[in-house]
Design a protein around this motif. Structure first.
Motif, PDB file in Angstrom:
ATOM      1  N   LYS A 382       0.806  -1.230   0.252  1.00 48.12           N
ATOM      2  CA  LYS A 382      -0.047  -0.012  -0.013  1.00 48.12           C
ATOM      3  C   LYS A 382       0.959   1.298   0.147  1.00 48.12           C
ATOM      4  O   LYS A 382       2.188   1.255   0.315  1.00 48.12           O
ATOM      5  CB  LYS A 382      -0.853   0.175   1.371  1.00 48.12           C
ATOM      6  N   TYR A 383       0.301   2.394  -0.505  1.00 50.43           N
ATOM      7  CA  TYR A 383       1.192   3.621  -0.316  1.00 50.43           C
ATOM      8  C   TYR A 383       0.666   4.380   0.889  1.00 50.43           C
ATOM      9  O   TYR A 383      -0.079   5.469   0.965  1.00 50.43           O
ATOM     10  CB  TYR A 383       0.491   4.501  -1.687  1.00 50.43           C
ATOM     11  N   GLN A 384       0.954   3.809   2.018  1.00 48.01           N
ATOM     12  CA  GLN A 384       0.809   4.043   3.371  1.00 48.01           C
ATOM     13  C   GLN A 384       1.832   4.010   4.206  1.00 48.01           C
ATOM     14  O   GLN A 384       2.686   3.033   4.185  1.00 48.01           O
ATOM     15  CB  GLN A 384      -0.337   3.133   3.674  1.00 48.01           C
ATOM     16  N   VAL A 385       2.031   5.098   4.946  1.00 50.73           N
ATOM     17  CA  VAL A 385       3.077   4.874   5.997  1.00 50.73           C
ATOM     18  C   VAL A 385       2.542   5.565   7.407  1.00 50.73           C
ATOM     19  O   VAL A 385       2.038   6.416   7.591  1.00 50.73           O
ATOM     20  CB  VAL A 385       4.301   6.012   5.633  1.00 50.73           C
ATOM     21  N   TYR A 386       3.191   4.513   8.536  1.00 53.79           N
ATOM     22  CA  TYR A 386       2.955   5.092   9.672  1.00 53.79           C
ATOM     23  C   TYR A 386       4.212   5.928  10.417  1.00 53.79           C
ATOM     24  O   TYR A 386       5.262   5.237   9.950  1.00 53.79           O
ATOM     25  CB  TYR A 386       2.626   3.900  10.710  1.00 53.79           C
ATOM     26  N   TYR A 387       3.948   6.994  11.242  1.00 52.61           N
ATOM     27  CA  TYR A 387       5.073   7.643  11.677  1.00 52.61           C
ATOM     28  C   TYR A 387       5.028   7.955  13.096  1.00 52.61           C
ATOM     29  O   TYR A 387       3.895   7.989  13.417  1.00 52.61           O
ATOM     30  CB  TYR A 387       5.325   8.980  10.764  1.00 52.61           C
ATOM     31  N   GLY A 388       6.185   7.993  13.711  1.00 53.01           N
ATOM     32  CA  GLY A 388       5.859   7.932  15.187  1.00 53.01           C
ATOM     33  C   GLY A 388       7.625   8.355  15.941  1.00 53.01           C
ATOM     34  O   GLY A 388       8.291   8.500  15.209  1.00 53.01           O
ATOM     35  N   LEU A 389       7.627   8.357  17.278  1.00 52.81           N
ATOM     36  CA  LEU A 389       8.758   8.436  17.840  1.00 52.81           C
ATOM     37  C   LEU A 389       9.217   6.918  18.419  1.00 52.81           C
ATOM     38  O   LEU A 389       8.452   6.388  18.911  1.00 52.81           O
ATOM     39  CB  LEU A 389       8.391   9.365  18.999  1.00 52.81           C
ATOM     40  N   LEU A 390      10.461   6.958  18.284  1.00 50.54           N
ATOM     41  CA  LEU A 390      11.113   5.789  18.578  1.00 50.54           C
ATOM     42  C   LEU A 390      12.185   5.972  19.593  1.00 50.54           C
ATOM     43  O   LEU A 390      12.968   6.939  19.768  1.00 50.54           O
ATOM     44  CB  LEU A 390      12.081   5.161  17.602  1.00 50.54           C
TER      45      LEU A 390
END
Length: 432
Positions: A382-390
């Protein structure tokens, strides 16, 4: 921190294995169970992510072939301007102020070649571009918002700009030169010796603190990159008639090839500290690796040295790249093992190389406040991205949001994450 984009595989599943199902049971209260499950999922995904719904991105129209550059609180979008050729062509450079992604200027610059860097000093736009396949470059400066009329132009490689001093530092064939951004006049120059070398230190803000000069006879000098004044000099022990050119500024140290090893000097005073016999002849050195010195082999693998003594601390043939983050190293292999994807972002103990954990399929994008790192995870197919803090301290992940219609090219800077969308436009998300 430079961008780390690594495919690390799946996040390990730490949930408990369900017990065997007893028989038979009373009817399941689905409404109550689903409500409880929703609460658990919110907790697992990070309560902060639920409390702070991400803003919709600002979408900037762009075409295939357009390129973007993040620098400080600015995003530069460089138009393709047609097919590359030796004939100067008009390129439109749109400048957006971050994090609001507000358009502040459009500048038309006439250049002949592929743009390799864009910076701004006050109201002056500075563009570096490559003019031929041999790597020759030129630098041109023009007032932001102007549609014609370069302020100055010269054959050189763009090193960096100093906003406080209004200086553009460039590398020419015969030395490094500080140029007045507004007038193009030369302020000072550090000459490159015949059969010698110049290296610039990496201060982490895009402009070097010091310039290091090594002559063909072994004379070693440091110069202030802001004023062009000499600081210190000494004579390096090279052990051969012709220096091989391997001088490496590493944080506040300098490594100089010396016969069958390397000498370590303190910068900028050039006090000799130690000699290491570690074989670094086919390696390159990370400009800053925190509490250690990281050297990387040409293909894959690394050797880590103690900056206080030059002693080899550990070797590994697994890692292709690493960067410091607080008391940790974040390493990537960049390769596959037995056909399976290796974790792309692994947390190491710098002193021993011991693996402390990894972030599974999450990829690092750049430094975040409070010792954290911004990361993303692509959804396969999918053209989908999750983003967050590591968080490298406990390898935890706090999702911040989801980006849709993403084709790639994600990076962070200026308080935002930018990605190219499937229609070639640029989307800008605010980060917290």
């Amino acid at each position: 921190m430079s961008h780390i984009v690594i495919d690390l595989g799946e996040v390990p599943d730490h949930r408990a294995t369900p017990a065997e199902t007893p028989a038979p049971r009373p009817p399941v209260p689905w409404r109550v169970l689903l409500g409880a499950l929703a609460v658990v999922l919110v907790a697992l995904l990070g309560g902060a992510a639920a409390r702070h719904r991400p803003e919709a991105p600002v979408v900037i129209p762009a075409r295939l072939g357009d390129t973007t550059y993040l620098s400080g609180n600015r995003l530069f979008l460089v138009g393709t301007g047609g097919v590359e050729s030796s004939t100067p062509q008009a390129r439109t450079i749109s400048t957006y102020r971050l994090p609001a992604a507000r358009l502040v200027s459009r500048t038309t610059v006439s250049i002949a070649g592929a743009v390799v860097g864009v910076e701004q000093v006050g109201d002056i736009l500075v563009v570096g571009y490559q003019i031929d396949a041999s790597g020759s470059q030129e630098v041109v400066a023009q007032r932001a918002g102007a549609t014609s009329g370069a302020l100055w132009q010269r054959p050189a490689r763009l090193i960096g700009v100093s906003g406080n001093g209004g200086v553009v530092l460039v590398s020419e064939e015969d030395g490094d030169v500080a140029i007045d951004a507004r007038t193009g006049e030369e302020r000072w120059r550090v000459a490159r010796p015949v059969d010698g070398f110049i290296a610039e230190t990496d201060s982490g803000n895009g402009y070097p603190e010091w310039l290091i000069v090594l002559t063909g006879t072994g004379a070693l000098e440091t110069w202030d990159a802001h004023t062009g004044r000499p600081i210190a000099s000494t004579t390096a022990t090279v052990g051969v008639d012709r220096i091989n050119g391997l001088i490496w500024p590493v944080s506040n140290l300098l490594l100089v090839a010396a016969g069958h090893g390397y000498d370590g000097y303190r910068l900028p005073g050039l006090h000799r500290l130690w000699r290491t016999t570690a074989d670094l002849s086919q390696s390159w050195l990370q400009s800053d690796c925190g509490t250690v010195i990281c050297t990387f082999h040409q293909q894959r693998g690394m050797t880590v040295l103690d900056p206080g003594t030059g002693r080899r601390l550990w070797d590994s043939d697994r890692w292709g790249y690493a960067e410091p983050l607080g008391p940790y190293l974040l390493a990537t292999s960049g390769q596959v093992d037995g056909g399976a994807d290796l974790p792309s972002l692994t947390v190491l103990d710098p002193a021993t190389g011991r693996v402390l954990g990894d972030f599974g399929a999450w990829q690092g994008l750049g430094l975040a406040p409070h010792g954290l790192i911004y990361g993303k995870r692509d959804v396969p197919g999918k053209y989908q991205v999750y983003y967050g803090l590591l968080d490298p301290a406990n390898r935890s992940i706090e999702p911040l949001g989801r980006a849709d219609r993403v084709s790639g090219g994600c990076e962070v800077g200026g308080g935002v994450m930018t990605c190219r969308l499937i229609d070639a436009s640029v989307a800008v998300w605010r980060l917290r």
